[in-house]
Write a protein that holds these residues in place. Structure first.
Motif: not given
Length: 324
Positions: A108-111, A196-199, A249-253
């Motif tokens: 979800g954060g990745y999309v 908070k996931s838009m890193g 990778v960053m989203a999953v980690v």
């Protein structure tokens, strides 16, 4: 024929002399590339000290009983056997919660990051930096700052912002315990984490999108591409695969490693009925409350394995093939 092959094939040379010849040839080759090794030395030293050695130490300690006072005592597979057969909190709450949370927040954060990065990339340059700053800033907020924003919003009484708004619209008849109920805490965590996931993964994808050659889109129109969706599928995604892989990778980690957000939102540790109990929370409990560091490192090895498998899946999806 190389010098080392001549040494191996030369008749009348003993095995010891052959080995010395190979070693001398290897040392000579290494010495010829000494300048290259100096360039990579800072990275290799940091990698060995801060990544490789800690991982090796964790794997070794996972097979021991260690309480930080007594010397580690080797117990073999007992920690992993206990993990699979007797740790009911892990199997009933921590592992399912972690997988559920990661499967929702990770993709979800990745999309969301990709869609926002694409929308920002098509904006005029004068507005682009301000929207990028607005999307990226929440990822820099600490858990304490997040609690200041989200705790009043998700307050379980009538004066909580969300409950007050829904009550005024007659969408609910009584206040909803967003962060103190087992049924709603996970949903609240997902919302806050997506916010908070838009890193750094978001910035990586935005950089990739901004560097796609515009001539590729012009060529695509000549080849029959007629919509934005076709542009994204046939041009944008293939052209930004390295950034897509990095973002995945960053989203999953990030989704797997998050731990304290449920405790901060609910103000309870453990969370109500272990609704937000994660593997990392379980690890902190055994490491810093019970001081069973051997078992805690076994849990970290388990988490490391999950992250590694997720990374392999991301590489399968977005890794560059040999013919590309």
């Amino acid at each position: 024929m190389s010098k080392s092959e001549m040494i191996v094939q030369a008749p009348g040379i003993s095995l010891g002399q052959r080995r010395k010849g190979r070693l001398a040839e290897l040392l000579k080759t290494l010495w010829s590339y000494r300048v290259s090794y100096l360039f990579i030395a800072p990275f290799m030293i940091c990698f060995i000290l801060f990544i490789l050695l800690p991982v090796i130490a964790a794997v070794v300690l996972s097979f021991t009983h260690y309480n930080s006072i007594e010397p580690p005592r080797f117990v073999g597979w007992d920690n992993f056997r206990y993990m699979l057969t007797q740790d009911l909190i892990l199997m009933k709450h921590a592992l399912p919660n972690t997988l559920t949370f990661a499967l929702i927040v990770g993709p979800g954060g990745y999309v969301c990051a990709f869609l926002l990065a694409w929308l920002i990339s098509i904006l005029p340059a004068v507005f682009r930096k301000w929207f990028t700053l607005a999307m990226y800033t929440p990822s820099l907020a600490s858990l304490v700052a997040m609690s200041i924003i989200w705790t009043p919003l998700f307050s379980s009484d009538r004066i909580g912002y969300l409950n007050h708004f829904l009550l005024n619209l007659n969408l609910i008849s009584e206040p909803v315990p967003w962060v103190t109920s087992k049924d709603h805490l996970m949903t609240s965590m997902v919302v806050v984490t997506l916010w908070k996931s838009m890193g750094i993964g978001f910035l990586g994808m935005l950089a990739g999108l901004l560097n796609v050659n515009p001539e590729m889109y012009e060529a695509g129109k000549l080849d029959g591409i007629r919509s934005r969706l076709e542009e994204i599928w046939y041009i944008t995604i293939p052209a930004t695969k390295p950034q897509m892989l990095f973002g995945a990778v960053m989203a999953v980690v990030g989704a797997v490693q998050i731990s304290e957000i449920g405790t901060v939102l609910s103000g309870m540790n453990p969370t109500p009925e272990y609704a937000a109990h994660m593997i990392t929370t379980h690890t902190d409990d055994y490491a810093f409350t019970r001081f069973e560091l051997g078992y805690a490192t076994a849990l970290t090895v388990c988490l490391l394995t999950i992250v590694y498998l997720a990374q392999k899946l991301c590489w399968k999806l977005f890794g560059t093939k040999e013919d590309e």
